[in-house]
Motif scaffolding. Structure first.
Motif, PDB file in Angstrom:
ATOM      1  N   THR A  47       0.807  -1.208   0.000  1.00 23.30           N
ATOM      2  CA  THR A  47       0.000   0.000   0.000  1.00 23.30           C
ATOM      3  C   THR A  47       0.847   1.268   0.000  1.00 23.30           C
ATOM      4  O   THR A  47       2.006   1.269   0.433  1.00 23.30           O
ATOM      5  CB  THR A  47      -0.939   0.047   1.220  1.00 23.30           C
ATOM      6  OG1 THR A  47      -0.169   0.328   2.399  1.00 23.30           O
ATOM      7  CG2 THR A  47      -1.668  -1.285   1.396  1.00 23.30           C
ATOM      8  N   ALA A  48       0.238   2.355  -0.453  1.00 22.23           N
ATOM      9  CA  ALA A  48       0.906   3.651  -0.434  1.00 22.23           C
ATOM     10  C   ALA A  48       1.114   4.154   0.992  1.00 22.23           C
ATOM     11  O   ALA A  48       1.932   5.048   1.229  1.00 22.23           O
ATOM     12  CB  ALA A  48       0.068   4.667  -1.226  1.00 22.23           C
ATOM     13  N   GLU A  49       0.389   3.562   1.947  1.00 25.96           N
ATOM     14  CA  GLU A  49       0.534   3.951   3.352  1.00 25.96           C
ATOM     15  C   GLU A  49       1.765   3.324   4.006  1.00 25.96           C
ATOM     16  O   GLU A  49       2.096   3.657   5.144  1.00 25.96           O
ATOM     17  CB  GLU A  49      -0.723   3.544   4.129  1.00 25.96           C
ATOM     18  CG  GLU A  49      -1.984   4.241   3.641  1.00 25.96           C
ATOM     19  CD  GLU A  49      -3.239   3.622   4.230  1.00 25.96           C
ATOM     20  OE1 GLU A  49      -3.147   2.483   4.763  1.00 25.96           O
ATOM     21  OE2 GLU A  49      -4.301   4.266   4.169  1.00 25.96           O
TER      22      GLU A  49
ATOM     23  N   ASP B  30      -5.294   1.096  -9.052  1.00 28.33           N
ATOM     24  CA  ASP B  30      -4.360   1.578  -8.031  1.00 28.33           C
ATOM     25  C   ASP B  30      -3.017   0.873  -8.194  1.00 28.33           C
ATOM     26  O   ASP B  30      -2.963  -0.354  -8.360  1.00 28.33           O
ATOM     27  CB  ASP B  30      -4.905   1.305  -6.625  1.00 28.33           C
ATOM     28  CG  ASP B  30      -6.246   1.985  -6.400  1.00 28.33           C
ATOM     29  OD1 ASP B  30      -6.379   3.155  -6.797  1.00 28.33           O
ATOM     30  OD2 ASP B  30      -7.150   1.342  -5.834  1.00 28.33           O
ATOM     31  N   LYS B  31      -1.947   1.630  -8.117  1.00 29.52           N
ATOM     32  CA  LYS B  31      -0.610   1.058  -8.310  1.00 29.52           C
ATOM     33  C   LYS B  31      -0.111   0.453  -7.006  1.00 29.52           C
ATOM     34  O   LYS B  31       0.743   0.993  -6.318  1.00 29.52           O
ATOM     35  CB  LYS B  31       0.360   2.114  -8.820  1.00 29.52           C
ATOM     36  CG  LYS B  31       1.657   1.529  -9.344  1.00 29.52           C
ATOM     37  CD  LYS B  31       2.582   2.590  -9.904  1.00 29.52           C
ATOM     38  CE  LYS B  31       3.908   1.978 -10.380  1.00 29.52           C
ATOM     39  NZ  LYS B  31       4.841   2.992 -10.887  1.00 29.52           N
ATOM     40  N   VAL B  32      -0.674  -0.693  -6.637  1.00 30.40           N
ATOM     41  CA  VAL B  32      -0.344  -1.333  -5.362  1.00 30.40           C
ATOM     42  C   VAL B  32      -0.071  -2.832  -5.509  1.00 30.40           C
ATOM     43  O   VAL B  32       0.365  -3.477  -4.544  1.00 30.40           O
ATOM     44  CB  VAL B  32      -1.483  -1.126  -4.332  1.00 30.40           C
ATOM     45  CG1 VAL B  32      -1.615   0.335  -3.938  1.00 30.40           C
ATOM     46  CG2 VAL B  32      -2.805  -1.653  -4.879  1.00 30.40           C
TER      47      VAL B  32
END
Length: 284
Positions: free
Chosen positions: A147-149, A255-257
Motif C-alpha cells: 500500500t501507499a501507506e 491503483d498502483k499497489v
C-alpha cells in the motif's frame, strides 16, 4: 482505544434487544389470552398469566450460570460475494482475554515474520487469527498489495481485496486520534499512529474486519485513525523492508499497489507451534 468495557456494552445491547423481543412476544400472547376469555376464568388467568409474563414458562437464556460471549461474529453472504470462503466461525465463549499469542508468517521472501498478538486489547482479532490459522486459511495465499501507506496487505485468498471468511467482527484497539492543532492555520499534529512493525486489521467496508491484515514496514501518520491494531512484529522486520522495495503495478481498480513479484504466505501459525516454524529461504 476499544476496551473490554466497550465490548461488554455491545454484547449487553445485543442481549437487551433479544430480551425486548421476548417481552414483546409475551405481551402479544397475554393480549390474545385475555381477548378470548370470559369473566368467570379471569382470576385463574391472572395467576397463570402473571407467571407466563414473568417468564416462568419460557426457556430464557441463563444470565449467571454460563460464561458470557466474548466476541460476536457477523455472518456474511457467500452467495452475494463469491470471493468469500466458508470455514465456519470461531467460538464466542471461553476465549482468551489476557496476555499475548505468537503469530509466525512464513513467506517466500526471507526470514519468517514473527509478531506478538495483543490478546488483551484485541481478543476477537486474536481469536480470529487463531481460528483461521488452525484451518490453514492463510497458507499458500498471496499478499495482494503493497500500500501507499507503507504496509503489506495480506489475508485474502481471492487476491481481490473483497475476500475472506463468511464472518466479520467489529473494530478493536483503534488508536486515539491525534490532538488537534493549536490553531486552524497551524500544521496538523505529526503523530505516528501506526509505527513500523504494527499488525493491523483492514476491513471492507472499514470497521468490518475478517481475515485481511496489514504489516506496516514504515511509520504511518494519518490525520485520523483508520485500522484496529492487533499486534507488533517482534522479528522479521528486515523481511518486510525488503518486500517494500518490490515494484508495484496497477491492480484491477487502477491503483498502483499490486506487487510485480509474488509474495506468498507459505504458512501462518499462531501459538506454540509458531516458534518452531522453519525459516524460508529468500526467493525472487
Amino acid at each position: 482505544m476499544a476496551s473490554s468495557r466497550d465490548r461488554q456494552r455491545k454484547l449487553a445491547r445485543a442481549k437487551f434487544d433479544r430480551q425486548l423481543a421476548r417481552r414483546a412476544e409475551r405481551e402479544r400472547r397475554r393480549r390474545r389470552i385475555w381477548a378470548g376469555v370470559g369473566t368467570a376464568t379471569a382470576l385463574v388467568l391472572v395467576i397463570a398469566g402473571g407467571a407466563w409474563i414473568g417468564g416462568a414458562f419460557d426457556s430464557d437464556e441463563p444470565t449467571e450460570t454460563t460464561a458470557g460471549d466474548v466476541c460476536l461474529w457477523t455472518p456474511q453472504n457467500a452467495t452475494a460475494n463469491t470471493d468469500l470462503k466458508e470455514v465456519g466461525t470461531p467460538p464466542t465463549k471461553d476465549l482468551p482475554e489476557t496476555g499475548t499469542e505468537t503469530m509466525t508468517v512464513t513467506t517466500n521472501r526471507g526470514a519468517p515474520i514473527v509478531a506478538s498478538l495483543d490478546v488483551a486489547s484485541a481478543p476477537c482479532a486474536a481469536a480470529s487469527f487463531t481460528y483461521l490459522a488452525g484451518k490453514a486459511f492463510f497458507d499458500n495465499t498471496d499478499c495482494h498489495e503493497i500500500t501507499a501507506e507503507g504496509a503489506l496487505r495480506c489475508g485474502d485468498p481471492s487476491g481481490t481485496g473483497n475476500g475472506g471468511p463468511t464472518y466479520s467482527f467489529y473494530d478493536e484497539n483503534v488508536p486515539a486520534a491525534p490532538a488537534p492543532a493549536p490553531s486552524a492555520s497551524a500544521a496538523p499534529a505529526d503523530t505516528v499512529l501506526y509505527p513500523a512493525g504494527t499488525v493491523a486489521m483492514i476491513g471492507n467496508p472499514p470497521g468490518s474486519n475478517s481475515s485481511q491484515f496489514l504489516l506496516f514496514f514504515k511509520d504511518f501518520k494519518p490525520a485520523e485513525p483508520k485500522y484496529s491494531i492487533v499486534g507488533q512484529v517482534t522479528s522479521g522486520l528486515e523481511t518486510l523492508t525488503a518486500i517494500s522495495k518490490i515494484p508495484t503495478v496497477e491492480n484491477s481498480a487502477g491503483d498502483k499497489v499490486k506487487p510485480k513479484e509474488k509474495i506468498t504466505i507459505q504458512s501462518l501459525t499462531v501459538g506454540a507451534a509458531a516458534s518452531a516454524a522453519p525459516s524460508a529461504s529468500a526467493q525472487s
